[in-house]
Design a protein around this motif. Structure first.
Motif, PDB file in Angstrom:
ATOM      1  N   ILE A   1      -1.030  -7.792   2.297  1.00 49.46           N
ATOM      2  CA  ILE A   1      -0.128  -8.013   3.448  1.00 49.46           C
ATOM      3  C   ILE A   1      -0.705  -7.491   4.477  1.00 49.46           C
ATOM      4  CG2 ILE A   1       1.971  -7.754   4.665  1.00 49.46           C
ATOM      5  CD1 ILE A   1       3.131  -8.971   2.531  1.00 49.46           C
ATOM      6  N   HIS A   2      -0.963  -8.150   5.544  1.00 53.62           N
ATOM      7  CA  HIS A   2      -1.653  -7.493   6.758  1.00 53.62           C
ATOM      8  C   HIS A   2      -0.789  -7.117   7.900  1.00 53.62           C
ATOM      9  CE1 HIS A   2      -5.943  -8.057   5.575  1.00 53.62           C
ATOM     10  NE2 HIS A   2      -5.280  -9.298   4.761  1.00 53.62           N
ATOM     11  N   TYR A   3      -0.598  -6.144   8.556  1.00 51.49           N
ATOM     12  CA  TYR A   3       0.188  -5.545   9.509  1.00 51.49           C
ATOM     13  C   TYR A   3      -0.408  -5.652  10.782  1.00 51.49           C
ATOM     14  CZ  TYR A   3       3.213  -4.378   5.435  1.00 51.49           C
ATOM     15  OH  TYR A   3       3.969  -4.491   4.360  1.00 51.49           O
TER      16      TYR A   3
ATOM     17  N   VAL B   1       6.654  -3.795  14.146  1.00 53.01           N
ATOM     18  CA  VAL B   1       5.398  -4.219  13.439  1.00 53.01           C
ATOM     19  C   VAL B   1       5.885  -5.727  12.575  1.00 53.01           C
ATOM     20  CG1 VAL B   1       4.095  -3.691  11.281  1.00 53.01           C
ATOM     21  CG2 VAL B   1       4.391  -1.860  12.549  1.00 53.01           C
ATOM     22  N   LYS B   2       4.529  -6.386  12.513  1.00 50.59           N
ATOM     23  CA  LYS B   2       4.810  -7.637  12.001  1.00 50.59           C
ATOM     24  C   LYS B   2       3.803  -7.864  10.678  1.00 50.59           C
ATOM     25  CE  LYS B   2       1.481 -10.171  14.968  1.00 50.59           C
ATOM     26  NZ  LYS B   2       1.597 -11.418  15.895  1.00 50.59           N
ATOM     27  N   ALA B   3       4.425  -8.783   9.686  1.00 48.29           N
ATOM     28  CA  ALA B   3       3.689  -8.620   8.672  1.00 48.29           C
ATOM     29  C   ALA B   3       3.112 -10.091   8.386  1.00 48.29           C
ATOM     30  CB  ALA B   3       4.505  -8.119   7.313  1.00 48.29           C
TER      31      ALA B   3
ATOM     32  N   GLU C   1      -4.953  -5.385  13.788  1.00 50.22           N
ATOM     33  CA  GLU C   1      -4.459  -5.693  12.229  1.00 50.22           C
ATOM     34  C   GLU C   1      -4.936  -4.896  11.332  1.00 50.22           C
ATOM     35  OE1 GLU C   1      -3.030  -9.890  10.795  1.00 50.22           O
ATOM     36  OE2 GLU C   1      -5.043  -9.755  10.327  1.00 50.22           O
ATOM     37  N   GLN C   2      -4.289  -4.383  10.329  1.00 56.60           N
ATOM     38  CA  GLN C   2      -4.771  -3.648   9.103  1.00 56.60           C
ATOM     39  C   GLN C   2      -4.108  -4.164   7.821  1.00 56.60           C
ATOM     40  OE1 GLN C   2      -7.322  -1.752   9.236  1.00 56.60           O
ATOM     41  NE2 GLN C   2      -7.498  -1.441  11.354  1.00 56.60           N
ATOM     42  N   CYS C   3      -5.025  -4.144   6.854  1.00 57.36           N
ATOM     43  CA  CYS C   3      -4.595  -4.551   5.624  1.00 57.36           C
ATOM     44  C   CYS C   3      -3.476  -3.446   4.904  1.00 57.36           C
ATOM     45  CB  CYS C   3      -5.596  -4.747   4.476  1.00 57.36           C
ATOM     46  SG  CYS C   3      -5.241  -5.376   2.649  1.00 57.36           S
ATOM     47  N   ALA C   4      -2.625  -3.731   4.045  1.00 56.46           N
ATOM     48  CA  ALA C   4      -1.708  -2.815   3.383  1.00 56.46           C
ATOM     49  C   ALA C   4      -2.828  -1.794   2.687  1.00 56.46           C
ATOM     50  CB  ALA C   4      -0.718  -3.292   2.697  1.00 56.46           C
TER      51      ALA C   4
ATOM     52  N   SER D   1       5.602   0.556   1.546  1.00 52.05           N
ATOM     53  CA  SER D   1       6.381  -0.399   1.674  1.00 52.05           C
ATOM     54  C   SER D   1       7.693   0.064   2.311  1.00 52.05           C
ATOM     55  CB  SER D   1       6.936  -0.882   0.404  1.00 52.05           C
ATOM     56  OG  SER D   1       5.609  -1.493  -0.143  1.00 52.05           O
ATOM     57  N   TYR D   2       8.198   1.193   2.060  1.00 50.89           N
ATOM     58  CA  TYR D   2       9.404   1.872   2.908  1.00 50.89           C
ATOM     59  C   TYR D   2       9.071   1.867   4.153  1.00 50.89           C
ATOM     60  CZ  TYR D   2      12.855   5.319   4.273  1.00 50.89           C
ATOM     61  OH  TYR D   2      13.518   5.881   5.104  1.00 50.89           O
TER      62      TYR D   2
END
Length: 88
Positions: free
Chosen positions: A66-68, A57-59, A27-30, A45-46
């Protein structure tokens, strides 16, 4: 077929493939992805929207960020979509 096309379209971009590579480590932060990819917030974001809609991917919201992460079933889902295309 439409769902498979959407899935493969999400993979058909070098920036989105790099994002998938970065998320392969967990997991990584935006904010991290934005910096690593040298993208604006709207640019990231796009790409994240396309990857999320495709189920790759899940957010996870966390405060103002947001972490992805990769969807748990990303690999099996990819295999299933390839089989669907071959069988149709």
């Amino acid at each position: 077929m439409q769902e498979s096309a959407q899935f493969f379209k999400a993979l058909a971009d070098d920036k989105r493939l790099r994002i998938i590579h970065l998320l392969g480590g967990g997991e990584q932060c935006a904010c991290f992805l934005q910096k690593e990819m040298d993208l604006t917030q709207s640019g990231l974001s796009y790409h994240m929207k396309l990857l999320t809609i495709a189920g790759i991917v899940k957010a996870r919201p966390d405060g103002r960020w947001i972490h992805y992460s990769l969807a748990e079933d990303f690999i099996s889902n990819a295999n299933q979509k390839i089989k669907q295309v071959l069988e149709s």
